[in-house]
Design a protein around this motif. Structure first.
Motif, PDB file in Angstrom:
ATOM      1  N   THR A  61     -45.492  23.262 -36.608  1.00 17.94           N
ATOM      2  CA  THR A  61     -45.859  23.326 -35.193  1.00 17.94           C
ATOM      3  C   THR A  61     -45.469  24.694 -34.634  1.00 17.94           C
ATOM      4  O   THR A  61     -44.585  25.369 -35.172  1.00 17.94           O
ATOM      5  N   GLU A  62     -46.140  25.077 -33.552  1.00 18.96           N
ATOM      6  CA  GLU A  62     -45.863  26.387 -32.948  1.00 18.96           C
ATOM      7  C   GLU A  62     -44.440  26.421 -32.405  1.00 18.96           C
ATOM      8  O   GLU A  62     -43.979  25.458 -31.791  1.00 18.96           O
ATOM      9  N   SER A  63     -43.766  27.559 -32.615  1.00 18.64           N
ATOM     10  CA  SER A  63     -42.429  27.714 -32.042  1.00 18.64           C
ATOM     11  C   SER A  63     -42.112  29.202 -31.979  1.00 18.64           C
ATOM     12  O   SER A  63     -42.818  30.021 -32.583  1.00 18.64           O
ATOM     13  N   ASP A  64     -41.042  29.545 -31.246  1.00 18.96           N
ATOM     14  CA  ASP A  64     -40.693  30.964 -31.125  1.00 18.96           C
ATOM     15  C   ASP A  64     -39.690  31.396 -32.192  1.00 18.96           C
ATOM     16  O   ASP A  64     -39.080  32.454 -32.069  1.00 18.96           O
ATOM     17  N   SER A  65     -39.538  30.601 -33.246  1.00 18.45           N
ATOM     18  CA  SER A  65     -38.652  31.039 -34.326  1.00 18.45           C
ATOM     19  C   SER A  65     -39.373  32.086 -35.172  1.00 18.45           C
ATOM     20  O   SER A  65     -40.597  32.086 -35.279  1.00 18.45           O
ATOM     21  N   TRP A  66     -38.592  32.975 -35.752  1.00 18.25           N
ATOM     22  CA  TRP A  66     -39.156  34.071 -36.539  1.00 18.25           C
ATOM     23  C   TRP A  66     -38.166  34.461 -37.611  1.00 18.25           C
ATOM     24  O   TRP A  66     -36.986  34.118 -37.538  1.00 18.25           O
ATOM     25  N   CYS A  67     -38.666  35.165 -38.621  1.00 20.67           N
ATOM     26  CA  CYS A  67     -37.742  35.677 -39.640  1.00 20.67           C
ATOM     27  C   CYS A  67     -38.049  37.138 -39.909  1.00 20.67           C
ATOM     28  O   CYS A  67     -39.182  37.585 -39.726  1.00 20.67           O
ATOM     29  N   GLN A  68     -37.018  37.844 -40.310  1.00 22.99           N
ATOM     30  CA  GLN A  68     -37.162  39.257 -40.634  1.00 22.99           C
ATOM     31  C   GLN A  68     -37.385  39.357 -42.138  1.00 22.99           C
ATOM     32  O   GLN A  68     -36.539  38.909 -42.908  1.00 22.99           O
ATOM     33  N   VAL A  69     -38.516  39.929 -42.544  1.00 21.22           N
ATOM     34  CA  VAL A  69     -38.856  39.926 -43.975  1.00 21.22           C
ATOM     35  C   VAL A  69     -39.236  41.334 -44.432  1.00 21.22           C
ATOM     36  O   VAL A  69     -40.021  42.006 -43.750  1.00 21.22           O
ATOM     37  N   PRO A  70     -38.735  41.769 -45.580  1.00 25.82           N
ATOM     38  CA  PRO A  70     -39.173  43.047 -46.131  1.00 25.82           C
ATOM     39  C   PRO A  70     -40.663  42.971 -46.474  1.00 25.82           C
ATOM     40  O   PRO A  70     -41.143  41.913 -46.907  1.00 25.82           O
ATOM     41  N   THR A  71     -41.367  44.082 -46.312  1.00 24.53           N
ATOM     42  CA  THR A  71     -42.822  44.072 -46.528  1.00 24.53           C
ATOM     43  C   THR A  71     -43.164  43.644 -47.966  1.00 24.53           C
ATOM     44  O   THR A  71     -44.131  42.916 -48.180  1.00 24.53           O
ATOM     45  N   GLY A  72     -42.346  44.083 -48.931  1.00 29.55           N
ATOM     46  CA  GLY A  72     -42.609  43.723 -50.330  1.00 29.55           C
ATOM     47  C   GLY A  72     -42.557  42.217 -50.542  1.00 29.55           C
ATOM     48  O   GLY A  72     -43.374  41.652 -51.273  1.00 29.55           O
ATOM     49  N   THR A  73     -41.620  41.562 -49.863  1.00 32.73           N
ATOM     50  CA  THR A  73     -41.498  40.102 -49.995  1.00 32.73           C
ATOM     51  C   THR A  73     -42.714  39.406 -49.402  1.00 32.73           C
ATOM     52  O   THR A  73     -43.210  38.411 -49.939  1.00 32.73           O
ATOM     53  N   ILE A  74     -43.218  39.936 -48.291  1.00 33.89           N
ATOM     54  CA  ILE A  74     -44.405  39.320 -47.662  1.00 33.89           C
ATOM     55  C   ILE A  74     -45.591  39.390 -48.629  1.00 33.89           C
ATOM     56  O   ILE A  74     -46.312  38.407 -48.833  1.00 33.89           O
ATOM     57  N   VAL A  75     -45.768  40.540 -49.256  1.00 34.86           N
ATOM     58  CA  VAL A  75     -46.902  40.695 -50.174  1.00 34.86           C
ATOM     59  C   VAL A  75     -46.733  39.763 -51.379  1.00 34.86           C
ATOM     60  O   VAL A  75     -47.676  39.065 -51.768  1.00 34.86           O
ATOM     61  N   GLU A  76     -45.521  39.712 -51.937  1.00 32.35           N
ATOM     62  CA  GLU A  76     -45.274  38.809 -53.079  1.00 32.35           C
ATOM     63  C   GLU A  76     -45.553  37.356 -52.699  1.00 32.35           C
ATOM     64  O   GLU A  76     -46.159  36.601 -53.440  1.00 32.35           O
ATOM     65  N   GLU A  77     -45.110  36.996 -51.503  1.00 37.52           N
ATOM     66  CA  GLU A  77     -45.322  35.636 -50.983  1.00 37.52           C
ATOM     67  C   GLU A  77     -46.822  35.309 -50.975  1.00 37.52           C
ATOM     68  O   GLU A  77     -47.247  34.242 -51.402  1.00 37.52           O
ATOM     69  N   CYS A  78     -47.605  36.241 -50.491  1.00 38.34           N
ATOM     70  CA  CYS A  78     -49.057  36.014 -50.396  1.00 38.34           C
ATOM     71  C   CYS A  78     -49.691  35.945 -51.781  1.00 38.34           C
ATOM     72  O   CYS A  78     -50.603  35.146 -52.004  1.00 38.34           O
ATOM     73  N   GLN A  79     -49.193  36.755 -52.700  1.00 38.40           N
ATOM     74  CA  GLN A  79     -49.741  36.730 -54.067  1.00 38.40           C
ATOM     75  C   GLN A  79     -49.433  35.404 -54.752  1.00 38.40           C
ATOM     76  O   GLN A  79     -50.275  34.850 -55.451  1.00 38.40           O
ATOM     77  N   GLN A  80     -48.221  34.912 -54.521  1.00 38.37           N
ATOM     78  CA  GLN A  80     -47.784  33.712 -55.248  1.00 38.37           C
ATOM     79  C   GLN A  80     -48.310  32.420 -54.645  1.00 38.37           C
ATOM     80  O   GLN A  80     -48.591  31.466 -55.339  1.00 38.37           O
ATOM     81  N   ARG A  81     -48.461  32.388 -53.318  1.00 40.30           N
ATOM     82  CA  ARG A  81     -48.738  31.100 -52.658  1.00 40.30           C
ATOM     83  C   ARG A  81     -50.196  30.871 -52.260  1.00 40.30           C
ATOM     84  O   ARG A  81     -50.595  29.736 -52.032  1.00 40.30           O
ATOM     85  N   TYR A  82     -50.963  31.978 -52.137  1.00 39.30           N
ATOM     86  CA  TYR A  82     -52.309  31.826 -51.577  1.00 39.30           C
ATOM     87  C   TYR A  82     -53.376  32.370 -52.512  1.00 39.30           C
ATOM     88  O   TYR A  82     -53.111  33.254 -53.315  1.00 39.30           O
ATOM     89  N   THR A  83     -54.598  31.844 -52.327  1.00 34.57           N
ATOM     90  CA  THR A  83     -55.712  32.374 -53.118  1.00 34.57           C
ATOM     91  C   THR A  83     -56.520  33.408 -52.338  1.00 34.57           C
ATOM     92  O   THR A  83     -57.194  34.239 -52.926  1.00 34.57           O
ATOM     93  N   ALA A  84     -56.462  33.372 -51.003  1.00 35.71           N
ATOM     94  CA  ALA A  84     -57.227  34.325 -50.187  1.00 35.71           C
ATOM     95  C   ALA A  84     -56.809  35.754 -50.507  1.00 35.71           C
ATOM     96  O   ALA A  84     -55.637  36.020 -50.777  1.00 35.71           O
ATOM     97  N   LYS A  85     -57.757  36.652 -50.452  1.00 39.56           N
ATOM     98  CA  LYS A  85     -57.481  38.063 -50.735  1.00 39.56           C
ATOM     99  C   LYS A  85     -57.730  38.936 -49.501  1.00 39.56           C
ATOM    100  O   LYS A  85     -57.842  40.155 -49.596  1.00 39.56           O
ATOM    101  N   HIS A  86     -57.877  38.266 -48.358  1.00 37.06           N
ATOM    102  CA  HIS A  86     -58.037  39.004 -47.087  1.00 37.06           C
ATOM    103  C   HIS A  86     -56.864  38.601 -46.198  1.00 37.06           C
ATOM    104  O   HIS A  86     -56.572  37.408 -46.067  1.00 37.06           O
ATOM    105  N   VAL A  87     -56.197  39.607 -45.633  1.00 31.82           N
ATOM    106  CA  VAL A  87     -55.036  39.325 -44.787  1.00 31.82           C
ATOM    107  C   VAL A  87     -55.341  39.763 -43.364  1.00 31.82           C
ATOM    108  O   VAL A  87     -55.798  40.894 -43.133  1.00 31.82           O
ATOM    109  N   VAL A  88     -55.108  38.861 -42.421  1.00 32.81           N
ATOM    110  CA  VAL A  88     -55.296  39.181 -41.007  1.00 32.81           C
ATOM    111  C   VAL A  88     -53.911  39.298 -40.380  1.00 32.81           C
ATOM    112  O   VAL A  88     -53.165  38.314 -40.320  1.00 32.81           O
ATOM    113  N   ILE A  89     -53.568  40.504 -39.928  1.00 32.41           N
ATOM    114  CA  ILE A  89     -52.257  40.703 -39.304  1.00 32.41           C
ATOM    115  C   ILE A  89     -52.467  40.623 -37.794  1.00 32.41           C
ATOM    116  O   ILE A  89     -53.227  41.392 -37.201  1.00 32.41           O
TER     117      ILE A  89
END
Ligand code: SF4
Length: 221
Positions: A61-89
């Protein structure tokens, strides 16, 4: 490091990339202050709302919680968890951040990147990033539209309710230099009939595109 509110996979519902499977990376923080904003929970970066990547990953659900993540971890996360190859920031207002590193890392890993911004900050991304500007004029935050953002836009998406909105868009296109090949898309506000008719008339007259918010018709995120 980026402050991430949400990360999830879905289908891009509007604009040039409509229908494309996409990972949405929603960043925390926005000073623009649009009255109708539907992501007000992203406006403030409250330190007491900082959490872990695991919690953000499991957010349902929507909330104002957030986490601070290194950019490399974000990319790895997307590679490992998702099949989409387009990222919308998106946000929030993603352009409060320097996005060069994350967009370059994504591209190096085989993703294409798209930024959705209000045009009130300079756009700092890789050269290949697709920039969608949805200019937010005269909002509570008192920020002006930036010439750099308008000139960097590959796509300008403009919500339209009445003729006044079309007039404002035309004034913007007069005031700022935009790319010759920029794609202008009109988005009928709340799928209202009169707004839709007005958008269609203006699109045909100016060779613009109709940007239908398909996710609202499909009732998906
Ligand atoms: S720019 Fe976007 S996130 Fe920020 S207030 Fe406006 S609609 Fe909301």
């Amino acid at each position: 490091m980026l402050k991430v509110n949400e990360i999830f996979e879905t289908i891009q519902g509007e604009g040039v990339f409509t229908g494309v499977p996409s990972v949405f990376l929603r960043l925390q923080g926005c000073p623009v202050g649009c009255a109708w904003c539907d992501t007000k929970h992203t406006w403030e970066v409250n330190l007491d709302q900082q959490t872990s990547l695991e919690s953000i990953r499991d957010k349902r659900t929507e909330s104002d919680s957030w986490c601070q993540v290194p950019t490399g971890t974000i990319v790895e996360e997307c590679q490992q968890r998702y099949t989409a190859k387009h990222v919308v920031i998106t946000g929030g207002e993603p352009c409060i951040y320097d996005l060069r590193e994350i967009t370059a890392r994504f591209e190096k890993s085989g993703f294409t990147c798209q930024i959705e911004t209000s045009g009130t900050f300079d756009v700092v991304t890789s050269d290949r990033t697709w920039v969608t500007v949805s200019p937010k004029l005269d909002m509570k935050g008192g920020l002006d539209i930036k010439a750099q953002a308008m000139s960097r836009a590959n796509e300008i998406k403009y919500p339209v309710g009445t003729q006044k909105d079309i007039d404002n868009l035309e004034a913007l296109l007069q005031e700022f230099d935009v790319r010759q090949d920029v794609i202008v898309g009109l988005q009928p506000i709340s799928q209202r009939r009169r707004a839709t008719e007005l958008c269609i008339e203006s699109c045909i007259k100016n060779n613009w595109r109709l940007s239908v918010q398909t996710h609202k018709y499909l009732q998906i995120a």
